[in-house]
Motif scaffolding. Structure first.
Motif, PDB file in Angstrom:
ATOM      1  N   ASN A   5     -14.412  32.705  99.305  1.00 19.01           N
ATOM      2  CA  ASN A   5     -14.837  33.169 100.649  1.00 19.01           C
ATOM      3  C   ASN A   5     -16.044  32.361 101.020  1.00 19.01           C
ATOM      4  OD1 ASN A   5     -12.440  34.759 100.721  1.00 19.01           O
ATOM      5  ND2 ASN A   5     -13.579  36.230  99.746  1.00 19.01           N
ATOM      6  N   ASP A   6     -16.154  31.158 101.187  1.00 14.35           N
ATOM      7  CA  ASP A   6     -17.447  30.371 101.445  1.00 14.35           C
ATOM      8  C   ASP A   6     -17.964  30.483 102.727  1.00 14.35           C
ATOM      9  OD1 ASP A   6     -19.403  28.461 102.025  1.00 14.35           O
ATOM     10  OD2 ASP A   6     -18.290  26.781 101.393  1.00 14.35           O
ATOM     11  N   PRO A   7     -18.993  31.384 103.091  1.00 12.94           N
ATOM     12  CA  PRO A   7     -19.382  31.801 104.298  1.00 12.94           C
ATOM     13  C   PRO A   7     -19.607  30.242 105.290  1.00 12.94           C
ATOM     14  CG  PRO A   7     -21.294  32.233 102.684  1.00 12.94           C
ATOM     15  CD  PRO A   7     -20.020  31.789 102.041  1.00 12.94           C
ATOM     16  N   ALA A   9     -17.986  27.646 105.185  1.00 17.16           N
ATOM     17  CA  ALA A   9     -16.683  27.016 105.499  1.00 17.16           C
ATOM     18  C   ALA A   9     -16.000  27.868 106.604  1.00 17.16           C
ATOM     19  CB  ALA A   9     -15.877  26.949 104.281  1.00 17.16           C
ATOM     20  N   ARG A  10     -16.299  29.245 106.559  1.00 12.84           N
ATOM     21  CA  ARG A  10     -15.597  30.190 107.515  1.00 12.84           C
ATOM     22  C   ARG A  10     -16.446  30.309 108.710  1.00 12.84           C
ATOM     23  NH1 ARG A  10     -14.673  35.746 104.218  1.00 12.84           N
ATOM     24  NH2 ARG A  10     -13.277  36.062 105.762  1.00 12.84           N
ATOM     25  N   ARG A  11     -17.872  29.875 108.651  1.00 11.05           N
ATOM     26  CA  ARG A  11     -18.317  30.039 110.184  1.00 11.05           C
ATOM     27  C   ARG A  11     -17.981  29.204 111.113  1.00 11.05           C
ATOM     28  NH1 ARG A  11     -22.963  27.657 112.341  1.00 11.05           N
ATOM     29  NH2 ARG A  11     -24.522  28.925 113.451  1.00 11.05           N
ATOM     30  N   SER A  12     -17.806  29.507 112.204  1.00 12.00           N
ATOM     31  CA  SER A  12     -17.217  28.753 113.460  1.00 12.00           C
ATOM     32  C   SER A  12     -18.287  28.512 114.437  1.00 12.00           C
ATOM     33  CB  SER A  12     -16.314  29.750 114.208  1.00 12.00           C
ATOM     34  OG  SER A  12     -15.835  28.954 115.526  1.00 12.00           O
ATOM     35  N   PRO A  91     -13.794  42.016 110.187  1.00 14.69           N
ATOM     36  CA  PRO A  91     -13.507  40.494 109.729  1.00 14.69           C
ATOM     37  C   PRO A  91     -14.110  39.341 110.714  1.00 14.69           C
ATOM     38  CG  PRO A  91     -11.307  41.506 110.390  1.00 14.69           C
ATOM     39  CD  PRO A  91     -12.171  42.641 110.535  1.00 14.69           C
ATOM     40  N   ALA A  94     -17.028  37.219 109.923  1.00 11.76           N
ATOM     41  CA  ALA A  94     -17.425  35.982 108.849  1.00 11.76           C
ATOM     42  C   ALA A  94     -17.287  34.756 109.708  1.00 11.76           C
ATOM     43  CB  ALA A  94     -16.150  35.942 107.910  1.00 11.76           C
ATOM     44  N   ARG A  95     -16.653  34.754 110.812  1.00 11.09           N
ATOM     45  CA  ARG A  95     -16.976  33.745 111.595  1.00 11.09           C
ATOM     46  C   ARG A  95     -18.079  33.310 112.471  1.00 11.09           C
ATOM     47  NH1 ARG A  95     -13.280  30.185 110.639  1.00 11.09           N
ATOM     48  NH2 ARG A  95     -12.715  29.422 112.695  1.00 11.09           N
ATOM     49  N   PHE A  99     -21.656  37.495 105.665  1.00  8.35           N
ATOM     50  CA  PHE A  99     -20.653  37.512 104.422  1.00  8.35           C
ATOM     51  C   PHE A  99     -21.015  38.648 103.773  1.00  8.35           C
ATOM     52  CE2 PHE A  99     -24.921  35.764 103.232  1.00  8.35           C
ATOM     53  CZ  PHE A  99     -25.291  36.180 102.104  1.00  8.35           C
ATOM     54  N   THR A 115     -23.939  33.137  96.457  1.00  4.25           N
ATOM     55  CA  THR A 115     -23.589  32.972  98.021  1.00  4.25           C
ATOM     56  C   THR A 115     -25.044  32.322  98.552  1.00  4.25           C
ATOM     57  OG1 THR A 115     -21.843  34.286  97.809  1.00  4.25           O
ATOM     58  CG2 THR A 115     -22.602  33.694  99.952  1.00  4.25           C
TER      59      THR A 115
END
Length: 261
Positions: A5-7, A9-12, A91, A94-95, A99, A115
């Motif tokens: 759940n790499d933060p 990669a998940r960050r927009s 959830p 996370a974007r 994390f 992390t």
């Protein structure tokens, strides 16, 4: 290796500026002002990552962090931990760089370190840590910081660790102030043990919090720079009546209860 759940990669990058604007709007509506003790942020090396470690007086803390990241740390991508169960409830966070961290002893601590080390592996990132790990009154001493920040620095001495104190006192207006103060960055020796680092972090944050407390008690906005100018006046029917009264009298409307130069 990237953690599960790499933060990063998940960050927009598209969602973050939108939520930063939302948080600045929330701060402006709910506080008289967001202020930082002059001279503000200390000088930082641009090509090294940053960890800001703070006390934890309020639910508002993460919102304030997000509101000021773009103002004080332009060009840096912000991240921060939250209790894992809370991330399950929200959830979308996370974007925006949040994390989850499990509160289950050694396994949770190991996950946090893995992390956090991944996050600070690049120079253009900032990690926000509420180092007390619990809500606590801003005047409580000692601060009893949790060991995660010191263990991270022991493994990543290239990180610039900056103490930041935060308070939300009421002065003379209907809404509280949001006050910040920064201390000097902590220099870490590659061989320094986490126990020694933990003591230095605690002392640095106490010194910063004590300095902020002195200025909060003095209630002098002149020693602060205003980052976000917030809601003024009493609002509601009484505020509208004050505005109409001043207009009819030909006076400039001064919404603050105690106008300041």
């Amino acid at each position: 290796m990237s953690p599960p759940n790499d933060p990063v990669a998940r960050r927009s990058p598209r969602m973050v500026p939108f939520f930063e604007r939302v948080m600045r709007g929330q701060v402006a509506r709910n506080f008289r002002a967001l202020r930082v003790v002059k001279p503000g942020l200390p000088n930082l090396v641009p090509d090294r990552p940053v960890m800001v470690f703070t006390n934890h007086p309020s639910w508002w803390d993460p919102a304030v962090f997000m509101a000021v990241t773009g103002l004080l740390f332009p060009g840096r991508a912000g991240f921060g931990p939250i209790e894992a169960e809370m991330l399950k409830r929200y959830p979308f966070m996370a974007r925006i760089g949040v994390f989850g961290v499990r509160q289950d002893g050694p396994r949770g601590a190991a996950h946090f370190l893995r992390t956090a080390r991944h996050i600070v592996s690049e120079p253009d990132r900032i990690l926000w840590i509420t180092a007390q790990g619990r809500f606590a009154d801003p005047r409580e001493r000692p601060l009893a910081l949790r060991p995660g920040a010191a263990h991270l620095l022991g493994r990543c001495p290239h990180v610039q660790a900056v103490p930041m104190a935060i308070e939300y006192p009421f002065w003379t207006e209907r809404r509280p102030e949001a006050l910040l103060a920064f201390g000097p960055p902590i220099d870490v020796a590659p061989s320094e043990r986490p126990a020694a680092l933990a003591g230095r972090l605690e002392t640095a944050l106490i010194d910063t919090a004590d300095a902020l407390a002195t200025r909060a008690i003095a209630r002098d906005p002149g020693v602060f720079d205003t980052l976000i100018d917030g809601s003024r006046g009493t609002g509601g029917v009484y505020g509208q009546w004050q505005r109409l009264r001043d207009r009819l009298a030909g006076r400039q409307h001064m919404p603050d209860h105690e106008p300041r130069p």
